[in-house]
Design a protein around this motif. Sequence first.
Motif, PDB file in Angstrom:
ATOM      1  N   ALA A   1     -12.943  -3.980 -16.069  1.00 33.51           N
ATOM      2  CA  ALA A   1     -13.647  -4.554 -17.220  1.00 33.51           C
ATOM      3  C   ALA A   1     -13.476  -6.058 -17.285  1.00 33.51           C
ATOM      4  O   ALA A   1     -14.362  -6.769 -17.775  1.00 33.51           O
ATOM      5  CB  ALA A   1     -13.150  -3.906 -18.502  1.00 33.51           C
ATOM      6  N   ARG A   2     -12.333  -6.540 -16.799  1.00 36.21           N
ATOM      7  CA  ARG A   2     -12.074  -7.978 -16.743  1.00 36.21           C
ATOM      8  C   ARG A   2     -12.912  -8.653 -15.663  1.00 36.21           C
ATOM      9  O   ARG A   2     -13.029  -9.869 -15.634  1.00 36.21           O
ATOM     10  CB  ARG A   2     -10.593  -8.198 -16.424  1.00 36.21           C
ATOM     11  CG  ARG A   2      -9.861  -8.962 -17.424  1.00 36.21           C
ATOM     12  CD  ARG A   2      -8.432  -9.294 -17.131  1.00 36.21           C
ATOM     13  NE  ARG A   2      -7.848  -8.879 -15.885  1.00 36.21           N
ATOM     14  CZ  ARG A   2      -6.754  -8.120 -15.766  1.00 36.21           C
ATOM     15  NH1 ARG A   2      -6.152  -7.652 -16.827  1.00 36.21           N
ATOM     16  NH2 ARG A   2      -6.267  -7.817 -14.594  1.00 36.21           N
ATOM     17  N   GLY A   3     -13.482  -7.870 -14.750  1.00 35.81           N
ATOM     18  CA  GLY A   3     -14.315  -8.420 -13.685  1.00 35.81           C
ATOM     19  C   GLY A   3     -13.553  -8.732 -12.417  1.00 35.81           C
ATOM     20  O   GLY A   3     -14.095  -9.361 -11.514  1.00 35.81           O
ATOM     21  N   GLU A   4     -12.318  -8.269 -12.340  1.00 33.72           N
ATOM     22  CA  GLU A   4     -11.499  -8.530 -11.156  1.00 33.72           C
ATOM     23  C   GLU A   4     -11.814  -7.502 -10.085  1.00 33.72           C
ATOM     24  O   GLU A   4     -12.005  -6.327 -10.376  1.00 33.72           O
ATOM     25  CB  GLU A   4     -10.010  -8.449 -11.537  1.00 33.72           C
ATOM     26  CG  GLU A   4      -9.080  -9.009 -10.506  1.00 33.72           C
ATOM     27  CD  GLU A   4      -7.674  -9.110 -11.022  1.00 33.72           C
ATOM     28  OE1 GLU A   4      -6.760  -8.918 -10.197  1.00 33.72           O
ATOM     29  OE2 GLU A   4      -7.484  -9.347 -12.223  1.00 33.72           O
TER      30      GLU A   4
ATOM     31  N   SER B   1      -6.407   4.122 -16.824  1.00 34.54           N
ATOM     32  CA  SER B   1      -6.746   3.166 -17.880  1.00 34.54           C
ATOM     33  C   SER B   1      -6.453   1.737 -17.444  1.00 34.54           C
ATOM     34  O   SER B   1      -7.172   0.810 -17.828  1.00 34.54           O
ATOM     35  CB  SER B   1      -6.013   3.497 -19.177  1.00 34.54           C
ATOM     36  OG  SER B   1      -4.714   2.991 -19.176  1.00 34.54           O
ATOM     37  N   VAL B   2      -5.424   1.552 -16.643  1.00 34.18           N
ATOM     38  CA  VAL B   2      -5.101   0.200 -16.154  1.00 34.18           C
ATOM     39  C   VAL B   2      -6.195  -0.287 -15.211  1.00 34.18           C
ATOM     40  O   VAL B   2      -6.652  -1.435 -15.315  1.00 34.18           O
ATOM     41  CB  VAL B   2      -3.718   0.190 -15.465  1.00 34.18           C
ATOM     42  CG1 VAL B   2      -3.480  -1.124 -14.753  1.00 34.18           C
ATOM     43  CG2 VAL B   2      -2.622   0.459 -16.468  1.00 34.18           C
ATOM     44  N   ILE B   3      -6.655   0.572 -14.310  1.00 33.45           N
ATOM     45  CA  ILE B   3      -7.741   0.201 -13.386  1.00 33.45           C
ATOM     46  C   ILE B   3      -9.017  -0.083 -14.177  1.00 33.45           C
ATOM     47  O   ILE B   3      -9.748  -1.033 -13.868  1.00 33.45           O
ATOM     48  CB  ILE B   3      -7.968   1.323 -12.347  1.00 33.45           C
ATOM     49  CG1 ILE B   3      -6.775   1.429 -11.396  1.00 33.45           C
ATOM     50  CG2 ILE B   3      -9.253   1.103 -11.564  1.00 33.45           C
ATOM     51  CD1 ILE B   3      -6.566   0.235 -10.500  1.00 33.45           C
ATOM     52  N   ALA B   4      -9.280   0.702 -15.214  1.00 25.58           N
ATOM     53  CA  ALA B   4     -10.469   0.471 -16.042  1.00 25.58           C
ATOM     54  C   ALA B   4     -10.411  -0.902 -16.708  1.00 25.58           C
ATOM     55  O   ALA B   4     -11.428  -1.604 -16.781  1.00 25.58           O
ATOM     56  CB  ALA B   4     -10.600   1.568 -17.092  1.00 25.58           C
ATOM     57  N   SER B   5      -9.236  -1.306 -17.190  1.00 24.12           N
ATOM     58  CA  SER B   5      -9.125  -2.619 -17.831  1.00 24.12           C
ATOM     59  C   SER B   5      -9.246  -3.751 -16.812  1.00 24.12           C
ATOM     60  O   SER B   5      -9.802  -4.810 -17.120  1.00 24.12           O
ATOM     61  CB  SER B   5      -7.813  -2.731 -18.599  1.00 24.12           C
ATOM     62  OG  SER B   5      -6.714  -2.722 -17.720  1.00 24.12           O
ATOM     63  N   ILE B   6      -8.760  -3.540 -15.594  1.00 23.22           N
ATOM     64  CA  ILE B   6      -8.893  -4.565 -14.542  1.00 23.22           C
ATOM     65  C   ILE B   6     -10.360  -4.730 -14.164  1.00 23.22           C
ATOM     66  O   ILE B   6     -10.850  -5.860 -14.012  1.00 23.22           O
ATOM     67  CB  ILE B   6      -8.022  -4.195 -13.315  1.00 23.22           C
ATOM     68  CG1 ILE B   6      -6.545  -4.319 -13.653  1.00 23.22           C
ATOM     69  CG2 ILE B   6      -8.361  -5.090 -12.125  1.00 23.22           C
ATOM     70  CD1 ILE B   6      -5.618  -3.811 -12.572  1.00 23.22           C
TER      71      ILE B   6
ATOM     72  N   CYS C   1       0.549 -11.378 -11.558  1.00 22.18           N
ATOM     73  CA  CYS C   1       0.468  -9.928 -11.754  1.00 22.18           C
ATOM     74  C   CYS C   1      -0.969  -9.569 -12.135  1.00 22.18           C
ATOM     75  O   CYS C   1      -1.542 -10.175 -13.038  1.00 22.18           O
ATOM     76  CB  CYS C   1       1.439  -9.486 -12.842  1.00 22.18           C
ATOM     77  SG  CYS C   1       1.326  -7.732 -13.235  1.00 22.18           S
ATOM     78  N   GLN C   2      -1.542  -8.562 -11.452  1.00 24.28           N
ATOM     79  CA  GLN C   2      -2.916  -8.154 -11.741  1.00 24.28           C
ATOM     80  C   GLN C   2      -3.007  -7.319 -13.008  1.00 24.28           C
ATOM     81  O   GLN C   2      -4.091  -7.193 -13.576  1.00 24.28           O
ATOM     82  CB  GLN C   2      -3.480  -7.352 -10.564  1.00 24.28           C
ATOM     83  CG  GLN C   2      -3.755  -8.185  -9.341  1.00 24.28           C
ATOM     84  CD  GLN C   2      -4.340  -7.360  -8.229  1.00 24.28           C
ATOM     85  OE1 GLN C   2      -3.675  -6.497  -7.692  1.00 24.28           O
ATOM     86  NE2 GLN C   2      -5.583  -7.622  -7.900  1.00 24.28           N
TER      87      GLN C   2
END
Length: 78
Positions: free
Chosen positions: A73-76, A66-71, A5-6
């Motif tokens: 930020a993770r570098g994915e 916010s979910v896209i921002a965290s993804i 899960c991404q």
Amino acid sequence: MAAVCQVTGAVPGFGHNISHSHRRTKRRFDPNVQKKTYYVPSLRRNVTLNVSAKGIKVIDARGIESVIASIVARGEKI
């Protein structure tokens, strides 16, 4: 499609099938991963994600932005 899960990072778990005679064989517990497409207004495009059922609930609760921002930020890569 990989069973990852991404959003939540859920990966397969491992265990045993246990027969009636109690013999054990290896098995995999895959998360319920589905390919979902979301429209992201800040990017002005559709984004396709591999998300688990719990990941869909997280997107509903927190919002796709916010979910896209965290993804990201993770570098994915999206």
